[in-house]
Design an enzyme around this catalytic site. Structure first.
Site, PDB file in Angstrom:
ATOM      1  N   SER A   1      31.701   1.425  71.904  1.00  0.00           N
ATOM      2  CA  SER A   1      30.009   2.142  71.423  1.00  0.00           C
ATOM      3  C   SER A   1      29.177   1.138  71.860  1.00  0.00           C
ATOM      4  CB  SER A   1      30.278   3.055  69.783  1.00  0.00           C
ATOM      5  OG  SER A   1      30.511   1.725  68.919  1.00  0.00           O
TER       6      SER A   1
ATOM      7  N   HIS B   1      35.690   6.048  67.693  1.00  0.00           N
ATOM      8  CA  HIS B   1      37.041   6.325  67.160  1.00  0.00           C
ATOM      9  C   HIS B   1      38.076   7.053  67.472  1.00  0.00           C
ATOM     10  CE1 HIS B   1      36.308   3.032  64.073  1.00  0.00           C
ATOM     11  NE2 HIS B   1      35.461   3.388  63.975  1.00  0.00           N
TER      12      HIS B   1
ATOM     13  N   GLU C   1      38.671  -1.598  65.087  1.00  0.00           N
ATOM     14  CA  GLU C   1      36.502  -2.116  65.045  1.00  0.00           C
ATOM     15  C   GLU C   1      36.951  -2.448  66.225  1.00  0.00           C
ATOM     16  OE1 GLU C   1      34.359   0.105  64.226  1.00  0.00           O
ATOM     17  OE2 GLU C   1      34.689   0.858  62.084  1.00  0.00           O
TER      18      GLU C   1
ATOM     19  N   HIS D   1      29.020   6.242  67.238  1.00  0.00           N
ATOM     20  CA  HIS D   1      30.257   5.752  66.773  1.00  0.00           C
ATOM     21  C   HIS D   1      31.936   5.960  66.650  1.00  0.00           C
ATOM     22  CE1 HIS D   1      31.853   1.862  65.682  1.00  0.00           C
ATOM     23  NE2 HIS D   1      32.043   1.981  64.360  1.00  0.00           N
TER      24      HIS D   1
HETATM   25 FE   LIG Z   1      33.656   1.807  62.478  1.00  0.00          FE
END
Ligand SMILES: [Fe+2]
Length: 269
Positions: free
Chosen positions: A191, A132, A172, A127
């Site tokens: 993700s 990111h 996010e 993730h």
């Molecule tokens: Fe995150």
């Protein structure tokens, strides 16, 4: 990652880099990374925004092993001066904001187990790195995340959870308009193969035009697919937001009050 967007406990132990910055992963951990990334990449066309896919190609992630943070940092530095910093799974808000304000993205270094291959609440290295780091190569996105960290350092602690909402609905779980339809750029979506399809294609969630005060007024749950997503027009909107008074937006959001949740309450464990 900051605590509020995380479960209270973790069963994973962050891996510590050696003196050369190298983190040792087992063959099984490398194989989990391989299986995660080779499942996700074919899902991206038509769902991830084109800038994100281009950025991921720039990152040139290895497929056969967990990437090393020093290699990730080298690529980010070349683009925007960002780097990644290894951290335990859970870090306090102030540490989180301080890192972002210094253009360092905190990365939990463990990788999920096979038992949690499809879903885990905690952010693992797949993730953190796959989700990111690609947009941090874009100077507009990078400027927004730095400004967000600086706002966090200047904020009263009582406003930290408000700020967490802004991060949640952009970095996010953000969506972006494109000429070909709505696409994703948020790490939590990128993700997750399931949420990538759901966020961009399902009729179930509500997709609202992004507005910072509106996003700050929106509750969320970390353990379900989102019921509301916010859609930006382009990364320019985040770049513009980086120059605005984020703490002023929090005051305005408090004045207007929180929206009622659009999801059921979490059942007691
Ligand atoms: Fe995150």
């Amino acid at each position: 990652m900051l605590n509020e967007a995380k479960p209270k406990k973790t069963s994973y132990i962050a891996k510590i880099p050696n003196k050369n910055g190298h983190i040792q992963y087992t063959d099984e951990e490398d194989s989990i990374w391989h299986d995660l990334i080779t499942r996700q990449i074919p899902m991206l066309p038509g769902r991830a925004c084109p800038q994100w896919i281009n950025a991921m190609n720039e990152m040139n992630f290895p497929k056969d092993r967990v990437p090393q943070l020093k290699d990730i940092s080298k690529t980010l530095k070349e683009h925007t001066g960002w780097s990644v910093a290894p951290v335990p799974a859970l870090i306090p808000y102030t540490d989180f904001f301080k890192l972002l304000a210094n253009r360092q993205f905190p990365v939990a270094t463990f990788i999920r187990s096979r038992e949690q291959f499809d879903y885990l609440e905690e952010p693992d290295i797949f993730h953190e790195v796959f989700g990111h780091t690609p947009p941090l190569t874009d100077h507009r996105f990078a400027a927004f995340v730095e400004a967000y960290g600086k706002a966090g350092l200047a904020a009263d602690p009582k406003d930290h959870s408000m700020l967490a909402r802004l991060f949640w609905f952009t970095v996010e779980f953000g969506l972006v308009n494109s000429s070909e339809g709505i696409r994703s750029y948020g790490s939590g979506i990128m993700s997750s193969p399931g949420e990538l399809v759901y966020a961009t294609e399902s009729d179930v969630p509500e997709r609202r035009p992004f507005d910072p005060v509106t996003a700050l007024r929106t509750p969320y749950r970390i353990d379900i697919y989102q019921t509301v997503y916010y859609v930006i027009e382009s990364f320019d909107q985040l770049f513009d937001l980086a120059k605005e008074d984020l703490l002023g937006h929090i005051r305005e959001a408090r004045r207007q009050g929180m929206f009622a949740p659009t999801f059921p309450p979490k059942e007691a464990a």
